[in-house]
Design an enzyme around this catalytic site. Structure first.
Site, mmCIF file in Angstrom:
data_model
loop_
_atom_site.group_PDB
_atom_site.id
_atom_site.type_symbol
_atom_site.label_atom_id
_atom_site.label_comp_id
_atom_site.label_asym_id
_atom_site.label_seq_id
_atom_site.Cartn_x
_atom_site.Cartn_y
_atom_site.Cartn_z
ATOM 1 N N GLY A 1 -11.039 -1.275 1.952
ATOM 2 C CA GLY A 1 -10.068 -0.794 0.960
ATOM 3 C C GLY A 1 -10.557 0.373 0.122
ATOM 4 O O GLY A 1 -10.708 1.486 0.618
ATOM 5 N N VAL B 1 0.839 -1.207 0.000
ATOM 6 C CA VAL B 1 0.000 0.000 0.000
ATOM 7 C C VAL B 1 0.874 1.256 0.000
ATOM 8 O O VAL B 1 0.598 2.220 -0.735
ATOM 9 C CB VAL B 1 -0.963 -0.005 1.211
ATOM 10 C CG1 VAL B 1 -1.807 1.262 1.238
ATOM 11 C CG2 VAL B 1 -1.862 -1.233 1.169
ATOM 12 N N LYS C 1 -13.023 -4.137 11.335
ATOM 13 C CA LYS C 1 -13.736 -3.262 10.394
ATOM 14 C C LYS C 1 -15.170 -3.027 10.869
ATOM 15 O O LYS C 1 -15.705 -1.911 10.771
ATOM 16 C CB LYS C 1 -13.713 -3.892 8.993
ATOM 17 C CG LYS C 1 -12.313 -3.933 8.400
ATOM 18 C CD LYS C 1 -12.233 -4.855 7.183
ATOM 19 C CE LYS C 1 -10.833 -4.862 6.573
ATOM 20 N NZ LYS C 1 -10.649 -5.916 5.572
HETATM 21 N N1 HSE Z 1 -6.724 -8.975 4.499
HETATM 22 C C1 HSE Z 1 -7.855 -8.204 4.109
HETATM 23 C C2 HSE Z 1 -8.721 -8.999 3.129
HETATM 24 C C3 HSE Z 1 -7.521 -6.891 3.468
HETATM 25 O O1 HSE Z 1 -8.427 -10.159 2.822
HETATM 26 O O2 HSE Z 1 -9.709 -8.460 2.693
HETATM 27 C C4 HSE Z 1 -6.999 -5.863 4.406
HETATM 28 O O3 HSE Z 1 -7.931 -5.557 5.377
#
Ligand code: HSE
Length: 435
Positions: A140, A19, A211
């Site tokens: 994302g 990123v 999240k």
């Molecule tokens: N590892 C996460 C995913 C992405 O597989 O969506 C980053 O939060």
């Protein structure tokens, strides 16, 4: 950085993984477009990462290099720190506190940090007149933090439900399409780079829980609460359940849910049966999606890439532009941080829902009577019941779905089932999510 100070945004970027490299690429490749949108030039002054020698596919020679990210805050010219290190504590936390205490803006993609320390950081940001932004921490490239904080700000939010982990959605998609076991797909996903070498955070639902805690905080104006978030992952999903789901008109998805209910705020992360007609059921592979329901707007759905260099860096750079435009005038969680009250989510036993239960049982008379008796004892009403062929391990599968009931009654029923002589293995239970 307040709006009025803005002459130039000068960045220190901590963390140069996928990123971080993507952020450098966008900032250099789109410099004019970004300056026009930000209303001022945006310049990288310093970077920090552990390994100087690694080729990241970007030219870093013009930037000051720091081995210790927190030292970047000593540079008075830098007015915005971008944190892409990760982890709820350690260097990321230290850097966030040091940056905000000095009144520097702080942009991060770090869900664990915000889910754990979000309120304290937002308070420091406000006290110091600094901006705090974390769009990239959830889903994302999907601008869901902006949607909740700004686009839907007129609404009381009823619920937010999402497919928030691309790794899990990719694994479930391949299990469904190819009829493979979880472990086979996981191994292949690791080989192809879709899953980390240590996939625990993803497949056990921890990433989704971070999240979800952030989405709940944004939706309901509460302090993020990761401690009390019931979390289940996808390790136990079997191809046979995916098949039965299809037969019953569902698809299995790992969901993060934050929902206002009569009992209070429910937050939960678990695999769920999603009706095939619901928009989230059609979201396949590594794609993420979030459905938000507001009292005036109704249901809105956001779909896109939840991970990867371009999408995540896109969200980080959008936050950088936002800081240039608005400084700290827009609170990080959409409300004054002092008003982010702690809350205890409704315990999962009080969740009211419908359920899928699969039992492997002896194939003999009287079994169905024992099963229905256990359900009747706990006052659980059956919606449908199926029995198909024989299980390869012996016995037969009985699959049932229930009418609306409290989860406590389902747990008690499962306990009863486990004690029955005719039941050959621990029953499988999946929640059915109504849309
Ligand atoms: N590892 C996460 C995913 C992405 O597989 O969506 C980053 O939060």
């Amino acid at each position: 950085m307040a709006h009025s100070d803005k002459r130039e945004l000068v960045l220190g970027i901590a963390g140069l993984g996928t990123v971080g490299a993507g952020v450098v690429k966008i900032l250099t490749g789109h410099a004019d477009l970004i300056a026009a949108r930000a209303g001022c030039p945006v310049r990288i002054k310093a970077v920090s990462a552990r390994d100087r020698s690694r080729d990241r596919g970007v030219d870093l020679s013009a930037y000051d290099w720091y081995d210790n990210a927190a030292d970047m805050v000593e540079d008075d010219e830098i007015n915005l720190i971008v944190e892409l290190i990760g982890g709820s504590d350690g260097p990321a936390l230290k850097l966030s506190q040091a940056a905000l205490e000095r009144g520097k803006g702080f942009v991060t993609a770090n869900k664990a940090l915000i889910a754990t320390h979000g309120k304290a950081l937002a308070i420091t940001a406000e006290e110091q007149g600094a901006a705090l932004r974390f769009e990239a921490a959830v889903a994302g490239g999907i601008p869901i933090i902006k949607a909740l904080g700004e686009g839907l700000a007129a609404n009381e939010i009823i619920g937010v439900r999402g497919i928030l982990n691309g790794t899990c959605n990719y694994i479930l998609t391949r299990m469904e399409n190819e009829g493979l076991d979880f472990s086979e797909v996981l191994a292949d996903a690791q080989r192809l780079g879709y899953a980390e070498a240590d996939p625990t955070f993803d497949i056990d639902g921890i990433d989704t829980a971070h999240k979800t805690a952030i989405l709940a905080a944004m939706a309901f104006g509460k302090e993020p609460n990761i401690q009390n978030l019931p979390t289940e992952g996808i390790r136990t999903i079997a191809p046979v359940d995916i098949e039965y789901a299809r037969e019953l008109g569902y698809r299995i998805k790992l969901l993060g849910v934050a929902q206002r209910t009569k009992e209070g705020i429910e937050t939960r992360v678990h695999p769920a049966m999603v009706p095939i007609s619901a928009p989230l059921a059609g979201v396949m592979d590594a794609t993420n999606a979030v459905m938000v329901e507001g009292d005036f707007v109704g249901q809105t759905v956001y779909v896109g890439a939840g991970a990867g260099e371009g999408p995540t860096a896109s969200a980080v750079v959008a936050d950088i532009i936002d800081v240039a435009r608005c400084g700290n005038s827009c609170p990080a969680f959409g409300v004054a941080p002092a008003t982010l009250e702690p809350y205890v989510p409704v315990p999962v036993e009080r969740h009211q829902g419908t359920y899928y239960i699969r039992l492997r049982v002896d194939d003999r008379h009287g079994v169905m009577a024992d099963i229905t008796a256990a359900l009747a004892e706990e006052q659980v009403s059956i919606e449908s019941m199926l029995q198909r062929g024989r299980a390869t391990e012996g016995g037969v599968y009985i699959v049932l779905t229930t009418h609306l009931t409290a989860e406590a009654a389902i747990s008690a029923t499962l306990n009863r089932f486990t004690k029955l002589e005719c039941v050959l293995e621990t029953p499988t239970m999946l929640r059915i999510e109504a849309f």
